[in-house]
Design an enzyme around this catalytic site. Sequence first.
Site, short mmCIF file in Angstrom:
data_model
loop_
_atom_site.label_atom_id
_atom_site.label_comp_id
_atom_site.label_asym_id
_atom_site.label_seq_id
_atom_site.Cartn_x
_atom_site.Cartn_y
_atom_site.Cartn_z
N GLU A 1 -7.71 -7.57 -1.06
CA GLU A 1 -7.17 -8.37 0.18
C GLU A 1 -6.20 -7.50 0.76
O GLU A 1 -6.19 -7.50 2.04
CB GLU A 1 -6.22 -9.74 -0.42
CG GLU A 1 -5.63 -10.48 0.53
CD GLU A 1 -4.05 -10.41 0.02
OE1 GLU A 1 -3.03 -9.89 0.48
OE2 GLU A 1 -3.89 -11.13 -1.10
N GLU B 1 -2.32 1.93 -0.83
CA GLU B 1 -2.28 0.57 -1.17
C GLU B 1 -2.09 0.09 -2.46
O GLU B 1 -1.57 -0.97 -3.14
CB GLU B 1 -3.44 -0.28 -0.41
CG GLU B 1 -3.00 -1.47 0.17
CD GLU B 1 -1.76 -1.39 1.11
OE1 GLU B 1 -1.28 -2.69 1.08
OE2 GLU B 1 -1.49 -0.59 1.83
#
Length: 966
Positions: free
Chosen positions: A68, A139
């Site tokens: 996501e 990330e």
Amino acid sequence: MAVGKEEVEEIVKARTDKREYRRIVLPNSLEVLLISDPDTDKCAASMDVSVGAFSDPDDLEGLAHFLEHMLFYASEKYPLEDSYSKYITEHGGRTNAYTSSEHTNYHFDINADAFEEALDRFAQFFINPLMSADATMREIKAVDSENQKNLLSDGWRMNQLQKHLSAVDHPYHKFSTGNWDTLEVRPKAKGLDTRSELIKFYAEYYSANVMHLVIYGKENLDKIQGLVEDKFKEIRNIDRNCPRFAGEPCTSEHLQILVRAVPIKEGHALRVAWPITPEIHHYKEGPCRYLSHLIGHEGEGSLYYILKTLGWATGLSAGEGQSTFDFSFFRVDIDLTDAGHEHMQDIIGLLFKYISLLQQSGICEWIFDELSAVCETKFHYQDKIQPISYVVSISPNMQKYPPKDWLVRSSLPSNFSTEIIQMVLDKLSPNNVRIFWESKKFEGQTNMVEPWYGTAYSIEKITGSMIQEWIVSSPNENLHLPGRNSFIPTDLSLKNDHEKAKYPVLLRKSPYSTLWHKPDTMFFTPKAYVKIVFTCPHASGSPEAEVLTNIFTQLLMDYLNEIAYDAQVAGLNSRISHTDSGFQVILAGYNHKLRILLENVVEKIASFEVKADRFSVIKEKVTRKYQNYKIRQPYEQAMDYCSLILKDHTWPWMEELDVLPHLEVEDLAKFVPMMLSRAFLECYTAGNLERNEAESMIQHIENVLFKGSNPICQPLFPSQHLTNRVVKLEKGKSYFYPVEGLNPSDENSALIHYIQVHRDDFMLNVKLHLFALIAKQPAFHQLRSVEQLGYITALLQRNDCGIRGALFVIQSTVKDPAHIDLRAEEFLKAFKSKLYEMTNEEFKSNVNALIDMKLEKHKNLREEAAFYWREISDGTLKFDRIESEIAALRQLTQQELIDFFNEHIKVGAPHKRTLSVRVYGKSHSSEYKIDKSSPAQASSVKIDDIFSFRRSQPLYGSFKGNHVKL
């Protein structure tokens, strides 16, 4: 060819809903709901993918959540990293996503004229995303930072503990967020490449046939349909089945357990849960809604009413929680007092007594009918909400409900079924209960630790016969079902008020009050909004006064609860809370019986008496809230210090906590008459109320409080009208306040870097707003995505009573606040060239985006009231602010924006005024010592003592206090 609207039953919508809806299915099997709203300013989209954390590979927990995060970065068609977020932010929008057990949801909103390109960029993530190796590592750190933020949050900790105590082979047991360990260390040790696994996961699960899309547009349905067919047709369909997770997460070993757990916060709680059949399978019968209405009721005879009367609880909620399509829990959560903690067994006994009462009373059709009527009114007269919130409320449910019920979902129980309600009620037995009991008092008494959050706990098996003993020995109280609700509105007609006032009107002004009234010219619903702010000089003169006022307002709510709860169930909400200068009463909802509720509130104020038993409970609750301030997130602590430094006449919570132990019943009994002895009321009414009704309400309040033979209140002396003053920082100076975080266990540090700019002025406001709009996304990208300073990173505007500025908010475990402060300044140095290099077209585009944002209409009465009340409470009274600021924007040139930046924002600008609040967490304690002891640099001022500093500074003039003329 897409499937047309004629193939399904008509989508049920609210009677007052003027929007048009259409369901289509693209050739790739993507199911879409189109919404056309010609009145909207913002367009929005939400894509829900039917895969979530339950599908994480066993050796890669958090992979769905990590995907996501990664999906937003870039796509083959738009390869520039972060260009999607940049485009959306620059066009007045926002973007977000979340991962749940069985869903991942991606969504955004944007100004209407930029919707088509935004939609194209959005669609590409589901067609050809680029998950670059470079972004992968960064990330993973962002996911780890997000997890770090949650480690000391009781909500996350207790949720994971409940999951931990479930079947190891059921996905409910998993850790869904992911961290550095699960996404980097462990995979590496097993020879797995996280990025390869990420791409594999995407390829395996992301298929058009398990996606559901909601599009909210301004154009007509045919136009929107054409747009969707064009943009989303290339999402591949590999004909995946939606992952299903049959079987119960709790086997017999996880039922009939009593778990003692140690929370982070002060306080005690009971969380009682039973596995049940998910309500989604019986949503028209609404068994959980019926049972939660009764078990969670707060009126006389209810479980909560009895627990409150005994002084054992300060809150209770009941209902379905943590539900999926295959399993669910019915939960009862009770906040306990110290005395309640000592009576845990009695409380569980009373809970089962109430459940037994429901068994004996049988399922009551009149209760179901009343509930059904309330739900129907609520659905048909629902307020409009932001398009982004609306699409996100619909898309995750499209897989669960038939299309005709996509908007209704489970909000309209209409089939009364004794058998189905009874089936769920039968599950609420001692034989399959799970009891989680939280208290700091269990420290040192536990023998186990939950692995992901480190929550200490112990487990004890309990039997049905043990609970039977608790039921028998619990107090013999008069538990009974609620009576009929007299607050249910029966008159939903609209007033024939022909007044078309565009702005609030000052209806009346007396020595006791002012009344502003805004007739409803936009929403046309049978609802009203009433706000009454009591300015009482004696309410805020000291930390003691502040705390006593707080206790007074909570006692008022406590005394009103039996009436206010029925009103709330019927759609009329009330809130009484303390303010900086006294307290306020807010009533909002159906107007039909609002006057009755208001009169009850005023009567309770007029006849206020301190009840010793309730005083001690509320004092304990307030004390606990203050004690828990120290475990708030570091960025929240930094915000607190920032307000304390800037706002005159504010008291630190530590001083308020210090006075609490010494306050007794007599102190409040003496204080309240003195506090009320001098008062002035600022009132705002809006919605479905005629002028004369509004005037009559305020006249009634004045009659009760200020008139009569023995009035409770006197009007204020002219010298007593309070003003709101803000510290004026010196030009060319940068102030900093280094302080240790209040929670010694928290690794996170935080920085607030505040730039004070000006006192309310239309042209300066729009320059500041335009700077913030242009700089917001580059700041986020540089400081969060590239430099990985921390998950919480934002550039915001700040407005203290009309004094405006901008601020960076950054929370981090990787760098200390002084270092982050330098990085914020480095960003501003680099940003300067962006402003200079901006083309005329880009400048105009940003100006137009900001104009569109300012033109956005209020969605409902509350939004409108909040906007106008801000003008009244700040004293600015610029009700035409939007039009005036748009006029200023239209005149603004690029050079003027650059000049503004150079004068107020640029590092080293002669007029720049900066305040940095640096909160040091556990991981940066050595850096704190250095920052605290180092001498300040030239033009930089270290604040050692907030109050000495505040007293020594000049203050901005207040807008408040200019006499309003009728």
